[in-house]
Design an enzyme around this catalytic site. Sequence first.
Site, PDB file in Angstrom:
ATOM      1  N   LYS A  50     -11.636  -8.151  31.244  1.00  0.00           N
ATOM      2  CA  LYS A  50     -10.460  -8.016  30.383  1.00  0.00           C
ATOM      3  C   LYS A  50     -10.465  -6.655  29.685  1.00  0.00           C
ATOM      4  O   LYS A  50     -11.481  -5.949  29.675  1.00  0.00           O
ATOM      5  CB  LYS A  50     -10.441  -9.176  29.384  1.00  0.00           C
ATOM      6  CG  LYS A  50     -10.268 -10.547  30.058  1.00  0.00           C
ATOM      7  CD  LYS A  50     -10.191 -11.662  29.027  1.00  0.00           C
ATOM      8  CE  LYS A  50      -9.985 -13.017  29.703  1.00  0.00           C
ATOM      9  NZ  LYS A  50      -9.813 -14.105  28.694  1.00  0.00           N
ATOM     10  N   GLU A  83      -4.270 -17.405  41.855  1.00  0.00           N
ATOM     11  CA  GLU A  83      -4.552 -16.161  41.121  1.00  0.00           C
ATOM     12  C   GLU A  83      -4.902 -15.006  42.064  1.00  0.00           C
ATOM     13  O   GLU A  83      -4.511 -13.867  41.818  1.00  0.00           O
ATOM     14  CB  GLU A  83      -5.684 -16.399  40.124  1.00  0.00           C
ATOM     15  CG  GLU A  83      -5.267 -17.337  38.987  1.00  0.00           C
ATOM     16  CD  GLU A  83      -6.427 -17.753  38.084  1.00  0.00           C
ATOM     17  OE1 GLU A  83      -7.566 -17.258  38.289  1.00  0.00           O
ATOM     18  OE2 GLU A  83      -6.189 -18.579  37.178  1.00  0.00           O
ATOM     19  N   ASN A 111     -12.672 -12.206  24.791  1.00  0.00           N
ATOM     20  CA  ASN A 111     -13.871 -12.803  25.385  1.00  0.00           C
ATOM     21  C   ASN A 111     -14.250 -12.187  26.736  1.00  0.00           C
ATOM     22  O   ASN A 111     -14.926 -12.806  27.546  1.00  0.00           O
ATOM     23  CB  ASN A 111     -13.720 -14.322  25.469  1.00  0.00           C
ATOM     24  CG  ASN A 111     -12.474 -14.732  26.238  1.00  0.00           C
ATOM     25  OD1 ASN A 111     -11.845 -13.901  26.902  1.00  0.00           O
ATOM     26  ND2 ASN A 111     -12.132 -16.007  26.175  1.00  0.00           N
ATOM     27  N   HIS A 129     -12.422 -13.184  32.599  1.00  0.00           N
ATOM     28  CA  HIS A 129     -11.708 -14.354  33.120  1.00  0.00           C
ATOM     29  C   HIS A 129     -12.331 -14.765  34.444  1.00  0.00           C
ATOM     30  O   HIS A 129     -12.715 -13.909  35.243  1.00  0.00           O
ATOM     31  CB  HIS A 129     -10.231 -14.026  33.368  1.00  0.00           C
ATOM     32  CG  HIS A 129      -9.509 -15.074  34.172  1.00  0.00           C
ATOM     33  ND1 HIS A 129      -8.975 -16.211  33.608  1.00  0.00           N
ATOM     34  CD2 HIS A 129      -9.277 -15.176  35.512  1.00  0.00           C
ATOM     35  CE1 HIS A 129      -8.441 -16.960  34.566  1.00  0.00           C
ATOM     36  NE2 HIS A 129      -8.608 -16.357  35.731  1.00  0.00           N
ATOM     37  N   TYR A 179      -1.071 -16.693  33.203  1.00  0.00           N
ATOM     38  CA  TYR A 179      -1.386 -17.662  32.152  1.00  0.00           C
ATOM     39  C   TYR A 179      -0.268 -18.692  31.952  1.00  0.00           C
ATOM     40  O   TYR A 179      -0.103 -19.215  30.852  1.00  0.00           O
ATOM     41  CB  TYR A 179      -1.676 -16.929  30.848  1.00  0.00           C
ATOM     42  CG  TYR A 179      -3.079 -16.357  30.759  1.00  0.00           C
ATOM     43  CD1 TYR A 179      -4.205 -17.162  30.962  1.00  0.00           C
ATOM     44  CD2 TYR A 179      -3.284 -15.010  30.445  1.00  0.00           C
ATOM     45  CE1 TYR A 179      -5.487 -16.643  30.864  1.00  0.00           C
ATOM     46  CE2 TYR A 179      -4.572 -14.480  30.343  1.00  0.00           C
ATOM     47  CZ  TYR A 179      -5.676 -15.302  30.543  1.00  0.00           C
ATOM     48  OH  TYR A 179      -6.946 -14.803  30.437  1.00  0.00           O
TER      49      TYR A 179
HETATM   50  P1  DAT Z   1     -10.972 -19.673  29.576  1.00  0.00           P
HETATM   51  O1  DAT Z   1     -10.663 -18.200  29.573  1.00  0.00           O
HETATM   52  O2  DAT Z   1     -12.363 -19.947  29.048  1.00  0.00           O
HETATM   53  O3  DAT Z   1     -10.694 -20.337  30.897  1.00  0.00           O
HETATM   54  P2  DAT Z   1      -8.530 -20.933  28.608  1.00  0.00           P
HETATM   55  O4  DAT Z   1      -8.055 -20.940  30.025  1.00  0.00           O
HETATM   56  O5  DAT Z   1      -8.486 -22.210  27.841  1.00  0.00           O
HETATM   57  O6  DAT Z   1     -10.013 -20.354  28.496  1.00  0.00           O
HETATM   58  O7  DAT Z   1      -7.669 -19.875  27.772  1.00  0.00           O
HETATM   59  C1  DAT Z   1      -7.316 -18.648  28.350  1.00  0.00           C
HETATM   60  C2  DAT Z   1      -7.506 -17.568  27.332  1.00  0.00           C
HETATM   61  O8  DAT Z   1      -6.633 -17.793  26.217  1.00  0.00           O
HETATM   62  C3  DAT Z   1      -8.899 -17.513  26.725  1.00  0.00           C
HETATM   63  O9  DAT Z   1      -9.796 -16.766  27.501  1.00  0.00           O
HETATM   64  C4  DAT Z   1      -8.645 -16.886  25.392  1.00  0.00           C
HETATM   65  C5  DAT Z   1      -7.289 -17.424  25.007  1.00  0.00           C
HETATM   66  N1  DAT Z   1      -7.422 -18.619  24.174  1.00  0.00           N
HETATM   67  C6  DAT Z   1      -7.776 -19.860  24.585  1.00  0.00           C
HETATM   68  N2  DAT Z   1      -7.797 -20.724  23.570  1.00  0.00           N
HETATM   69  C7  DAT Z   1      -7.433 -20.012  22.471  1.00  0.00           C
HETATM   70  C8  DAT Z   1      -7.250 -20.324  21.096  1.00  0.00           C
HETATM   71  N3  DAT Z   1      -7.443 -21.579  20.625  1.00  0.00           N
HETATM   72  N4  DAT Z   1      -6.896 -19.329  20.267  1.00  0.00           N
HETATM   73  C9  DAT Z   1      -6.679 -18.087  20.718  1.00  0.00           C
HETATM   74  N5  DAT Z   1      -6.823 -17.715  22.002  1.00  0.00           N
HETATM   75  C10 DAT Z   1      -7.192 -18.662  22.865  1.00  0.00           C
HETATM   76 MG    MG Z   2      -8.847 -20.636  31.880  1.00  0.00          MG
END
Ligand code: DAT
Ligand code: MG
Length: 146
Positions: free
Chosen positions: A11, A132, A118, A121, A51
């Site tokens: 990222k 994707e 974080n 991805h 997303y």
């Molecule tokens: P991951 O990246 O671990 O698969 P995800 O698919 O649930 O997590 O979410 C995609 C991204 O969205 C994640 O990397 C960071 C952001 N995100 C997820 N939950 C969040 C939250 N509660 N607050 C802010 N950003 C969030």
């Molecule tokens: Mg995810």
Amino acid sequence: PKKEHTLVLVKPDGFRRGLTGEILRRIESKGYVLKGLKIKQADRALLEEHYAEHRERPFFQGLIEYMSASPLVAIVVEGDRVIEGVRSLMGTTNPTLAAPGTIRGDLGRDWGTGQVENLVHGSDSTTSAIREIALWFPELEYHAED
Ligand code: DAT
Ligand code: MG
């Protein structure tokens, strides 16, 4: 059996911090193979598609801003059970809480901005990986089914 592939993104925060090599090192050291790699400035349309499952979440607009703020690195990775394997290397979503030993746990933290940054991805299922990879690498001759 068909080979398994996953989409990894370093990222914008990871690329800006110069952590691309460290993240690729962990993926390659695990034994996975890189099949495609490019630096890309993602636009909003691509990220909203990527997303799409989070479109109704309160953090969606912030997530798109974060992911489009500067270039990222998109990678196709191959290996047996690579989807689960990369998810394991990544660690859990919140970098403050991600386990030490993982990419997010070792290299990530909260920065007091309110935005979850974080670093990385990884696709979360076979269906997601196929979707994707086609989205980020339309030019690749093979997709995840090959
Ligand atoms: P991951 O990246 O671990 O698969 P995800 O698919 O649930 O997590 O979410 C995609 C991204 O969205 C994640 O990397 C960071 C952001 N995100 C997820 N939950 C969040 C939250 N509660 N607050 C802010 N950003 C969030
Ligand atoms: Mg995810």
